[in-house]
Design a protein around this motif. Sequence first.
Motif, short mmCIF file in Angstrom:
data_model
loop_
_atom_site.label_atom_id
_atom_site.label_comp_id
_atom_site.label_asym_id
_atom_site.label_seq_id
_atom_site.Cartn_x
_atom_site.Cartn_y
_atom_site.Cartn_z
N UNK A 1 76.37 27.15 40.75
CA UNK A 1 75.92 28.55 40.74
C UNK A 1 75.11 28.84 39.49
N UNK A 2 75.50 28.29 38.34
CA UNK A 2 74.75 28.49 37.10
C UNK A 2 73.36 27.90 37.20
N UNK A 3 73.25 26.71 37.82
CA UNK A 3 71.94 26.08 37.97
C UNK A 3 71.03 26.92 38.87
N UNK B 1 68.89 35.30 28.99
CA UNK B 1 67.64 34.80 28.43
C UNK B 1 67.90 33.60 27.53
N UNK B 2 68.90 33.69 26.67
CA UNK B 2 69.23 32.57 25.77
C UNK B 2 69.71 31.37 26.57
N UNK B 3 70.56 31.62 27.56
CA UNK B 3 71.14 30.53 28.35
C UNK B 3 70.07 29.75 29.10
N UNK B 4 68.96 30.41 29.41
CA UNK B 4 67.86 29.76 30.09
C UNK B 4 67.31 28.59 29.29
N UNK B 5 67.44 28.66 27.96
CA UNK B 5 66.89 27.62 27.08
C UNK B 5 67.96 26.65 26.58
N UNK C 1 60.13 39.51 26.24
CA UNK C 1 59.80 39.51 24.81
C UNK C 1 60.65 38.48 24.08
N UNK C 2 61.98 38.51 24.30
CA UNK C 2 62.88 37.58 23.63
C UNK C 2 62.62 36.15 24.06
N UNK C 3 62.30 35.94 25.34
CA UNK C 3 62.07 34.58 25.84
C UNK C 3 60.89 33.92 25.14
#
Length: 545
Positions: free
Chosen positions: A224-226, A271-275, A308-310
Amino acid sequence: MGTAEGITRGFYEDIKEAAAHIVDVLSGILKVNTIFVATNDGVTNVILEAFNRTEELIVKGSELSFNESYCSLVLRDKGSVLTIQNTCEHPMTSSMDVTSGLGSRFFVGVPIIRRSGETFGTICLMDNAGYVISETDMKTLNAMAVFLGYVVDLESTLHVQERKLSDSERLQEQLQAEKERAESEAMTKAQMLKLMSHEIRNPLNGILGLTDLMRTPDMSEEQSEYVNMIETSGNILLSLLNNMMSFNINEAGKTVIHDDPFDLVGTIENTVYLYAGMASGKNIDLGLNLDLNVSQVFVGDEIKIGQLLAHVIQYALDSTREGSVLITAVVNGEETEDMGTLALKVKYTGQMVSDKKLRTLNGQDENLDIQKLIGSNLGLAVSQNLAILMHGRIQVSSAGENETEFHIALPLRRYWELPQLASIQQRLKGKKVLLAKDPDILQGVSSLMRRWEMAVHMTSGSSVAHEWIKEGFKPDVAVVDMGLQEGGAVDFVHEMKQRLENLPVIVLVPYGMHIDPHEAETFDAVLTKPVRQADLLNALSITLP
């Protein structure tokens, strides 16, 4: 043949900037190793812009005799696309000198054709032999080539216009006609942008649609996270397309900022978890420390804050070879006040500029213009523009001998507090927690639980924890980091459960780490780092009686 000289002051500063923009967009869509734009005058082939994902095959600014380049093969038949699966085996390229240098490669070249029929150059892709390019990727590549051909014509037309404006008054009527024609062609360019956006949106919407089909009731939490990461990535790319399409509107200051209630903590964490995967692949510590309450809802533009943060995180990760990237956030102002200021900080290991230049720029302007430092970085330029539109600002400073820190300030309005989450936090008050983890920069799990008024006993050594238990300490729950070095996390949990049989245990694992199913039975909950506040809150709520 076309050249890049003297074409300025149009939609882009020059053709090189347009080529850089197109290569930047393609590199985010296509997974091929090398993308480059080349121009030629019939004698020399010049690389205007190049992108190499992993292996450096083509260098920006390099020159080669036209007849010795692959681009000459593309331009032999104007308007045709050349695809070569293996340059060492293809009869047109096997005997060329450039092939002996590059080895067996996959090659695709698309000509950039002007309205007059002249060829300006080529947009090309390269990868290892056997690479398979999809029909959708080919359509995207062709759309980019057509778009760049329009840019060449329009920039050339505008240059001719400026030269004519310096002529005598006898040419005024003719110049007015030329101006009207240029404006008409500018509308054509806008239509081409819409076409390009349509060609990119179709496969993106297909990907986003498939994420919904992939979700099933029996899907694991990791799967699910993926799927969520795929969906978040697609949405960010769609946001980027929207920014491209509304470029003129942004410049005119007509972009609409939406003020809607949203989950600020979830927006930052997602957004952070994406990276997290990117950081893990580069062996960079990606840290997150939010001095925010997950139950608080704010009013603002969720998509633009995330975008913006990304861009800033992406720049920080790209600029960090080894070390860490730490994101912190707090909303300044009293909780009883409606308005507050979101203070986001992104600190990374590495220097954007030398200390001397940074001091000089800071001395010139207290509110440091980030674009003076970043040059032509599109991501940070977009972030700066979004911050201004949301009545905020971005500044950058040296945070140490080899560290740089971005400061993002955005005004937000408090909306209300979610009663369900607030009641869970109320139930956790006074609960005793044994936290065993090694010191790191990851989200302060201890500070989160202390903010919820839990009694946290933290140690980085299993021997200390055992001493506490011998002395009569009986925690309500244990939170253990799998990275625990002294004693090992699994052995520590087994020993602890022998002493405290019914003790619930929550384990923290690094991103991408898989736990043995037999070991997983030892734990009551497993959370991935960086830890999301809602995940930790739910795990504590479920495991605690």
